[in-house]
Design a protein around this motif. Structure first.
Motif, PDB file in Angstrom:
ATOM      1  N   ALA A 171     -10.533  -3.358   0.478  1.00  0.00           N
ATOM      2  CA  ALA A 171     -11.178  -2.544   1.103  1.00  0.00           C
ATOM      3  C   ALA A 171     -12.791  -2.343   0.345  1.00  0.00           C
ATOM      4  N   MET A 212     -16.927   5.123   4.388  1.00  0.00           N
ATOM      5  CA  MET A 212     -15.902   4.957   3.180  1.00  0.00           C
ATOM      6  C   MET A 212     -15.936   6.034   2.410  1.00  0.00           C
ATOM      7  N   HIS A 219      -7.402  -1.268  -4.234  1.00  0.00           N
ATOM      8  CA  HIS A 219      -8.373  -0.203  -4.043  1.00  0.00           C
ATOM      9  C   HIS A 219      -7.429   0.899  -4.539  1.00  0.00           C
ATOM     10  N   ALA A 247     -14.177  -4.414   7.293  1.00  0.00           N
ATOM     11  CA  ALA A 247     -14.436  -3.538   5.826  1.00  0.00           C
ATOM     12  C   ALA A 247     -13.445  -4.127   4.803  1.00  0.00           C
ATOM     13  N   CYS A 248     -13.129  -5.355   4.849  1.00  0.00           N
ATOM     14  CA  CYS A 248     -12.287  -5.677   3.707  1.00  0.00           C
ATOM     15  C   CYS A 248     -12.246  -7.182   3.300  1.00  0.00           C
ATOM     16  N   PRO A 304     -16.942  -0.724   0.476  1.00  0.00           N
ATOM     17  CA  PRO A 304     -17.877   0.021   1.312  1.00  0.00           C
ATOM     18  C   PRO A 304     -19.129  -0.734   1.398  1.00  0.00           C
ATOM     19  N   LEU A 326     -12.942   1.951  -3.647  1.00  0.00           N
ATOM     20  CA  LEU A 326     -13.466   0.656  -2.922  1.00  0.00           C
ATOM     21  C   LEU A 326     -14.347  -0.126  -3.732  1.00  0.00           C
ATOM     22  N   PHE A 352     -13.563   6.541  10.800  1.00  0.00           N
ATOM     23  CA  PHE A 352     -13.869   5.109  10.789  1.00  0.00           C
ATOM     24  C   PHE A 352     -12.574   4.738  11.736  1.00  0.00           C
TER      25      PHE A 352
END
Length: 274
Positions: A197, A206, A165, A265-266, A199, A222, A47
């Protein structure tokens, strides 16, 4: 003269990666070690946007704190503080409201070793540090350092940034129960600030990150947007509601579009207790 008690030895566990020190590495900090850098390198391998995601999450905390301090909140409880990285939450809050009071908590002994950087309050305000784990919310809420600093009969901004998370549910909705315990202890007018976070955009990457952290001894769960939204149950979400971290009230319109949803991604949001 009485003989002094020998100081207790704290095991800093430098041979194992720790989430707060990995995050420190992503933010460009210096308080991280070989195990942390190795785990961070593995995350970046699957990532590459991890550096961007960490930075924009930190910027969300800055904006959220500025917003709440400007809105009149004067008490802040920051759980899962992480390694001090200026500007810290108290720098932001007391820059707007010098009389603001801030309590930090974290479970990493390295954070405790650097806690002096979190205790540089303005003369009008106050800061304190509680070595504690979010999985013991009652212990946090009853800690003498907290009770000496915050008045829990008055509104408190509860900050849980990039924290929950790290609390897997184990089939029992444990993370939501913890947050509900914290929320129940706070009076009307309090605020919940969260980022988490997800997925939802890059599930395969993730999944690999969960394994990397797990191999280092840190469990991750996640959560989807719907699961994140449930943390705010019973409280009033403030505009613009739940967004990606960089899209929550950006300082400049272009800041909401300079990274993709997959890179962020959050999720993030702020809610107020009726």
């Amino acid at each position: 003269m009485s003989e002094q008690e020998p100081e207790s030895v704290v095991d800093l566990r430098l041979d194992r990666a720790h989430s707060s020190r990995i995050y420190d590495y992503f933010l460009g900090g210096k308080t991280n070690f070989l195990a942390d850098r190795m785990a961070a390198g593995e995350v970046l391998g699957v990532f590459p946007a991890a550096l961007v995601a960490a930075r924009i999450n930190r910027e969300f905390m800055h904006r959220a704190t500025r917003f709440l301090a400007a809105s009149g909140l004067r008490q802040f409880l920051d759980i899962g503080t992480g390694i001090p990285t200026p500007p810290n939450l108290h720098d932001i809050a007391q820059g707007i409201a010098p009389d603001a009071r801030v309590v930090y908590t974290d479970n990493d002994p390295i954070v405790l070793a650097h806690a002096a950087a979190l205790l540089l309050s303005t003369p009008e305000g106050r800061t304190a540090y509680v070595p504690a784990d979010v999985t013991d919310p009652t212990g946090i809420l009853t800690a003498p350092q907290l009770l000496d600093t915050l008045d829990l009969s008055r509104p408190v901004a509860l900050s849980l940034n990039a924290l929950m998370h790290f609390v897997p549910d184990d089939g029992q909705r444990r993370a939501h129960t913890i947050v509900e315990t914290l929320k129940a202890a706070l009076p009307s007018g309090s605020a919940l600030v969260m980022s988490h976070a997800t997925p939802d955009f890059t599930p395969e990457a993730m999944r690999k990150i969960i394994k990397i952290y797990g191999d280092a001894g840190t469990r991750l769960q996640l959560r989807s947007r719907a699961e994140f939204l449930r943390f705010f149950d019973g409280w009033e979400l403030l505009e613009p509601g739940v967004t990606l971290s960089h899209q929550w009230r950006p300082d400049r319109p272009e800041d909401a579009t300079h990274v993709t949803d997959a890179e962020a991604a959050c999720y993030a949001g702020i809610a107020r207790k009726p």
